[in-house]
Write a protein that holds these residues in place. Structure first.
Motif, PDB file in Angstrom:
ATOM      1  N   ALA A 290     -60.750 -30.722 -22.848  1.00 49.16           N
ATOM      2  CA  ALA A 290     -61.456 -31.515 -23.853  1.00 49.16           C
ATOM      3  C   ALA A 290     -62.456 -32.178 -22.965  1.00 49.16           C
ATOM      4  O   ALA A 290     -62.409 -32.416 -21.527  1.00 49.16           O
ATOM      5  CB  ALA A 290     -60.502 -32.724 -24.133  1.00 49.16           C
ATOM      6  N   PRO A 291     -63.662 -32.603 -23.594  1.00 51.07           N
ATOM      7  CA  PRO A 291     -64.689 -33.445 -22.978  1.00 51.07           C
ATOM      8  C   PRO A 291     -64.310 -34.764 -22.363  1.00 51.07           C
ATOM      9  O   PRO A 291     -63.233 -35.242 -22.815  1.00 51.07           O
ATOM     10  CB  PRO A 291     -65.697 -33.501 -24.313  1.00 51.07           C
ATOM     11  N   SER A 292     -64.907 -35.154 -21.374  1.00 48.27           N
ATOM     12  CA  SER A 292     -64.726 -36.488 -20.724  1.00 48.27           C
ATOM     13  C   SER A 292     -65.892 -37.220 -20.623  1.00 48.27           C
ATOM     14  O   SER A 292     -66.948 -36.596 -20.799  1.00 48.27           O
ATOM     15  CB  SER A 292     -63.785 -36.178 -19.333  1.00 48.27           C
ATOM     16  N   VAL A 293     -65.641 -38.684 -20.492  1.00 42.15           N
ATOM     17  CA  VAL A 293     -66.608 -39.523 -20.188  1.00 42.15           C
ATOM     18  C   VAL A 293     -66.323 -40.405 -18.909  1.00 42.15           C
ATOM     19  O   VAL A 293     -65.166 -40.863 -18.744  1.00 42.15           O
ATOM     20  CB  VAL A 293     -66.784 -40.447 -21.363  1.00 42.15           C
ATOM     21  N   SER A 294     -67.415 -40.522 -17.988  1.00 41.73           N
ATOM     22  CA  SER A 294     -67.025 -41.479 -16.801  1.00 41.73           C
ATOM     23  C   SER A 294     -68.303 -42.472 -16.490  1.00 41.73           C
ATOM     24  O   SER A 294     -69.385 -41.823 -17.114  1.00 41.73           O
ATOM     25  CB  SER A 294     -66.866 -40.505 -15.437  1.00 41.73           C
ATOM     26  N   PHE A 295     -68.072 -43.478 -15.920  1.00 44.10           N
ATOM     27  CA  PHE A 295     -69.047 -44.472 -15.768  1.00 44.10           C
ATOM     28  C   PHE A 295     -69.660 -44.132 -14.611  1.00 44.10           C
ATOM     29  O   PHE A 295     -69.462 -44.680 -13.557  1.00 44.10           O
ATOM     30  CB  PHE A 295     -68.492 -45.901 -15.692  1.00 44.10           C
ATOM     31  N   ASP A 296     -70.535 -43.036 -14.420  1.00 48.47           N
ATOM     32  CA  ASP A 296     -71.052 -42.323 -13.224  1.00 48.47           C
ATOM     33  C   ASP A 296     -72.435 -41.829 -13.519  1.00 48.47           C
ATOM     34  O   ASP A 296     -72.639 -41.327 -14.597  1.00 48.47           O
ATOM     35  CB  ASP A 296     -70.222 -41.405 -12.695  1.00 48.47           C
TER      36      ASP A 296
END
Length: 364
Positions: A290-296
């Motif tokens: 699954a796609p993921s989101v990171s504060f980077d």
């Protein structure tokens, strides 16, 4: 009767060639028509049934049947002639045997090459199907056919092999670059680290899909549909990144920036929701993993930056997926009223009675 004796008989009595020539021409004409009818019927049957074995057989018979027609015509012409018995009994069988050997060797070469091309990729652990593997298979059949033909005529093979060994040394010295490409291509095919249809990138910058590996070079088709020809020796020495191994699936990412006044939790939720929906609808984008989101990379000069990570089916899909994903994210941000950042500069001018940043006044 030797060759020169037979030639003397024919030159002294040229009329002996009239009847055999007529028989030869008539037999060739009739046999040629029969050949065309049979091959045409076989091709029509293959088109109706879409039979791969039938296609291999039709391609393999196309060349040898011409030689078989020659064998039949020559045999009937010799047997119907008034040539001396010594000529008929010696030349006839020898000519027929030589033509049979040539035709069977050619047919076996064609069948072997077609089998490798059509079925080689279905054999577990087999070499990748390339022009090089097909040529090596056909070369092995050719050498075997030559050895069997020489043995059938009673010729000793050992002196021939000895002469070839001595001559091969000189040829090897003269063709160093060619042989270097040949063995490098064989190594590339056997190693299995670069295969046809793999997407590769060389340390020198060339990249694209491998379309073929020949005895001299490897052909690579770039995303711009240009063909790059790389000598096998150069390819074997280069640092190569294969984007299709260990599997074609690969990870990609997209950076998205928002203004410093945005709600981090809301942005993360919107990006993840958009990416998950896109994985179900965008061609080439995979839902698993699954796609993921990171504060980077996080705090940037003019924005708060996030990274959306996702998987694509193969290397070339990442560009189309990134295009569609950007459009979806932009549309969603507009719907949610989220401001997209742009580079800004705050300029302070100091002069007589100018206002300081803290609200005070400067001295005149």
């Amino acid at each position: 009767m030797g060759v020169w004796a037979a030639w003397k008989v024919l030159t002294e009595h040229p009329r002996l060639l009239v009847a055999p020539s007529v028989v030869f021409a008539i037999t060739m004409g009739v046999a040629w028509l029969v050949r065309r009818v049979l091959l045409g019927s076989l091709r029509a049957w293959n088109r109706r049934n879409r039979s791969r074995p039938g296609l291999i057989l039709a391609e393999a018979l196309r060349g040898p049947t011409i030689i078989w027609v020659l064998i039949l015509a020559a045999h009937l012409a010799i047997q119907s002639s008034e040539l001396p018995a010594a000529v008929r009994d010696i030349w006839g069988p020898n000519i027929s045997m030589a033509l049979w050997a040539v035709s069977l060797t050619l047919m076996s070469m064609r069948v072997a090459g077609d089998i490798v091309r059509h079925y080689g990729g279905q054999i577990p652990g087999a070499l990748p199907v390339t022009t090089l593997t097909q040529n090596l298979t056909q070369l092995a059949v050719l050498i075997l056919g030559i050895l069997l033909t020489l043995g059938a005529f009673g010729l000793k093979i050992t002196p021939i092999l000895t002469a070839l060994g001595v001559g091969g040394l000189a040829v090897a010295l003269a063709l160093q670059d060619t042989l270097s490409n040949l063995f490098a291509g064989f190594y590339i095919a056997v190693a299995g680290q670069i295969r046809v249809s793999d997407y590769i990138k060389l340390s020198t910058g060339e990249e694209g899909y491998v379309t073929d590996i020949t005895w001299q070079s490897t052909a690579v088709r770039g995303l711009t549909n240009n063909l790059v020809i790389i000598p096998n020796s150069k390819l074997s020495q280069a640092i190569v990144t294969n984007f299709s191994l260990p599997e074609k699936r690969m990870g990609a990412s997209l950076q998205v920036g928002v203004s410093y006044g945005a709600d981090l939790e809301q942005i993360e939720h919107i990006l993840l929701e958009t990416a998950l929906l896109g994985a179900q609808e965008i061609p080439g984008m995979l839902a698993e993993p699954a796609p993921s989101v990171s504060f980077d990379p996080g705090f940037c000069e003019s924005s708060l930056s996030f990274t959306v990570g996702y998987q694509v089916a193969e290397f070339a899909n990442q560009y189309g997926v990134r295009h569609h994903l950007r459009k979806r994210i932009y549309k969603r941000f507009q719907e949610e009223g989220i401001e997209l950042p742009f580079p800004t500069r705050t300029v302070y001018l100091y002069g007589p009675q100018s206002v300081k940043p803290d609200g005070g006044k400067t001295d005149p």
